[in-house]
Motif scaffolding. Structure first.
Motif, PDB file in Angstrom:
ATOM      1  N   GLU A   1      15.891   1.327  -5.486  1.00 51.32           N
ATOM      2  CA  GLU A   1      16.943   1.853  -6.370  1.00 51.32           C
ATOM      3  C   GLU A   1      16.436   3.073  -7.135  1.00 51.32           C
ATOM      4  OE1 GLU A   1      17.791  -1.584  -8.672  1.00 51.32           O
ATOM      5  OE2 GLU A   1      19.253  -2.398  -7.231  1.00 51.32           O
ATOM      6  N   HIS A   2      15.187   2.994  -7.595  1.00 54.81           N
ATOM      7  CA  HIS A   2      14.581   4.128  -8.318  1.00 54.81           C
ATOM      8  C   HIS A   2      14.472   5.364  -7.423  1.00 54.81           C
ATOM      9  CE1 HIS A   2      11.920   6.617 -10.621  1.00 54.81           C
ATOM     10  NE2 HIS A   2      10.838   6.325  -9.904  1.00 54.81           N
ATOM     11  N   PHE A   3      13.960   5.193  -6.203  1.00 54.84           N
ATOM     12  CA  PHE A   3      13.794   6.336  -5.310  1.00 54.84           C
ATOM     13  C   PHE A   3      15.141   6.868  -4.806  1.00 54.84           C
ATOM     14  CE2 PHE A   3       9.408   4.446  -4.363  1.00 54.84           C
ATOM     15  CZ  PHE A   3       8.805   5.264  -5.306  1.00 54.84           C
TER      16      PHE A   3
ATOM     17  N   MET B   1      11.315  10.410   2.464  1.00 54.04           N
ATOM     18  CA  MET B   1      10.247   9.706   3.183  1.00 54.04           C
ATOM     19  C   MET B   1       9.811   8.459   2.439  1.00 54.04           C
ATOM     20  SD  MET B   1       7.831  12.706   4.801  1.00 54.04           S
ATOM     21  CE  MET B   1       7.530  13.578   3.263  1.00 54.04           C
ATOM     22  N   ALA B   2       9.926   8.474   1.096  1.00 53.72           N
ATOM     23  CA  ALA B   2       9.496   7.331   0.300  1.00 53.72           C
ATOM     24  C   ALA B   2      10.421   6.135   0.485  1.00 53.72           C
ATOM     25  CB  ALA B   2       9.444   7.713  -1.182  1.00 53.72           C
TER      26      ALA B   2
ATOM     27  N   MET C   1      11.483  19.934  -2.489  1.00 52.89           N
ATOM     28  CA  MET C   1      10.319  19.052  -2.367  1.00 52.89           C
ATOM     29  C   MET C   1      10.688  17.615  -2.706  1.00 52.89           C
ATOM     30  SD  MET C   1       7.787  20.877  -1.339  1.00 52.89           S
ATOM     31  CE  MET C   1       7.074  22.524  -1.361  1.00 52.89           C
ATOM     32  N   GLY C   2      11.528  17.436  -3.735  1.00 51.86           N
ATOM     33  CA  GLY C   2      11.975  16.100  -4.102  1.00 51.86           C
ATOM     34  C   GLY C   2      12.758  15.444  -2.984  1.00 51.86           C
TER      35      GLY C   2
ATOM     36  N   ALA D   1       0.837  -1.205   0.000  1.00 49.60           N
ATOM     37  CA  ALA D   1       0.000   0.000   0.000  1.00 49.60           C
ATOM     38  C   ALA D   1       0.868   1.250   0.000  1.00 49.60           C
ATOM     39  CB  ALA D   1      -0.923  -0.010   1.217  1.00 49.60           C
ATOM     40  N   SER D   2       1.969   1.216   0.753  1.00 46.17           N
ATOM     41  CA  SER D   2       2.879   2.367   0.782  1.00 46.17           C
ATOM     42  C   SER D   2       3.445   2.646  -0.601  1.00 46.17           C
ATOM     43  CB  SER D   2       4.022   2.114   1.763  1.00 46.17           C
ATOM     44  OG  SER D   2       3.544   1.991   3.077  1.00 46.17           O
TER      45      SER D   2
END
Length: 332
Positions: free
Chosen positions: A121-123, A109-110, A102-103, A9-10
């Protein structure tokens, strides 16, 4: 696919939010890149636009692989890039700098809330590229002499410990001076509100609906009111409120962005502002500061709720992935 391999869900929420925000950024930056005059600032805008497009492409691939619907979000239909110029180069540079900020907040947090390795890896890459965007725009604003510098205070001469509970007071009687952390938080909220207020002033000029126009005007006035609170706290500790930038808004009233985009962007600003105020409460030991931030959160929350109602009334409010309504499913 079994539940163990599905996105959590996250992860669903983070992907929805990041995709929508990057689609919004593409619209804003596509317009800015057509009007910014300074070639060095334009290079920063182009870099931010490139990052947002890459992020959107990656997110689309994930939605496709997971057989998820791609959020409606925003497209070229929500922006008229050939419309007249609305903001100055200086404001555009600060806007892109804040996209980096903002990023950094979003992806920091993501990342801890992500399980799948490929997404982590993407985040992580998104976090690194947000830092690069922030550093590029900050270096350039310092070079051009338009960086909004936080206040300075004398260096401490020794380690000091609070000896009295008065350190936590602040409602009545003599108040202690602000700590460096409290000054930093007041300054950053002051700066963000000044930039946000200028953006909303421009949004009010180009909004097509009178209700949306009035909502933007109200938001700009709220920003001024909140900044007056921050300036008061700084001045009481003899900290001069720094100049918050020459955020020039041109006089055009031609439609540039769809009202849907304007409302979502304002909602995003309000959510970020409430989050920053919450962080400020945690970093402020003086009770009067905590009370002030709490009061401003309530005012910002009421404004945000009114905006959500406008979006729902117009069919602009796209729901993020949600748990099923079991009560609705069991109705006979």
């Amino acid at each position: 696919m079994n539940d163990y391999n599905k996105l959590t869900a996250s992860e669903l929420g983070i992907l929805f939010e990041s995709y929508t925000n990057d689609a919004l950024a593409i619209c804003m930056l596509s317009y800015f890149v057509e009007h910014v005059e300074d070639p060095e600032i334009k290079a920063c805008v182009e870099y931010g636009l490139e990052l947002s497009k890459k992020h959107v492409d990656i997110d689309k691939n994930i939605f496709r692989e997971e057989e998820l619907p791609t959020p409606a979000a925003f497209s070229e239909q929500d922006v008229n890039t050939s419309a007249p110029r609305l903001y100055s180069d200086e404001l555009i540079l600060h806007y892109v700098q804040n996209l980096g900020i903002m990023g950094l907040n979003t992806y920091s947090m993501a990342l801890p809330n992500t399980t799948r390795k490929s997404l982590r890896e993407h985040f992580t890459h998104c976090l690194q590229s947000s830092a690069e965007l922030f550093n590029r725009t900050t270096d350039l604003s310092i070079q051009k002499g338009i960086y909004v510098r936080p206040p300075t205070i004398p260096y401490p001469q020794q380690i000091d410990f609070a000896q009295k509970k008065h350190f936590l007071a602040g409602w009545m009687g003599e108040q202690r001076p602000l700590t460096s952390i409290e000054i930093s938080l007041l300054f950053m909220n002051l700066y963000r509100n000044a930039l946000g207020g200028a953006l909303l002033t421009g949004f009010a000029q180009v909004a097509q609906s009178k209700k949306v126009q009035n909502y933007m005007t109200r938001g700009a006035e709220i920003s001024k009111h909140h900044n007056a609170v921050f300036v008061k706290f700084l001045s009481e500790s003899n900290i001069p409120a720094p100049a918050t930038g020459n955020f020039t808004v041109m006089t055009t009233t031609d439609p540039i962005f769809s009202d849907k985009l304007l409302m979502y962007h304002t909602s995003f600003l309000e959510s970020a502002g409430i989050s920053f105020y919450g962080q400020s409460i945690g970093g402020s030991a003086r009770k009067d500061l905590s009370v002030a931030y709490s009061r401003l959160i309530v005012e910002a929350g009421e404004y945000s709720l009114d905006g959500a109602n406008i979006m729902i009334d117009n069919g602009w409010f796209e729901k993020p992935p949600s748990a099923p309504d079991r009560r609705e499913l069991t109705k006979g």
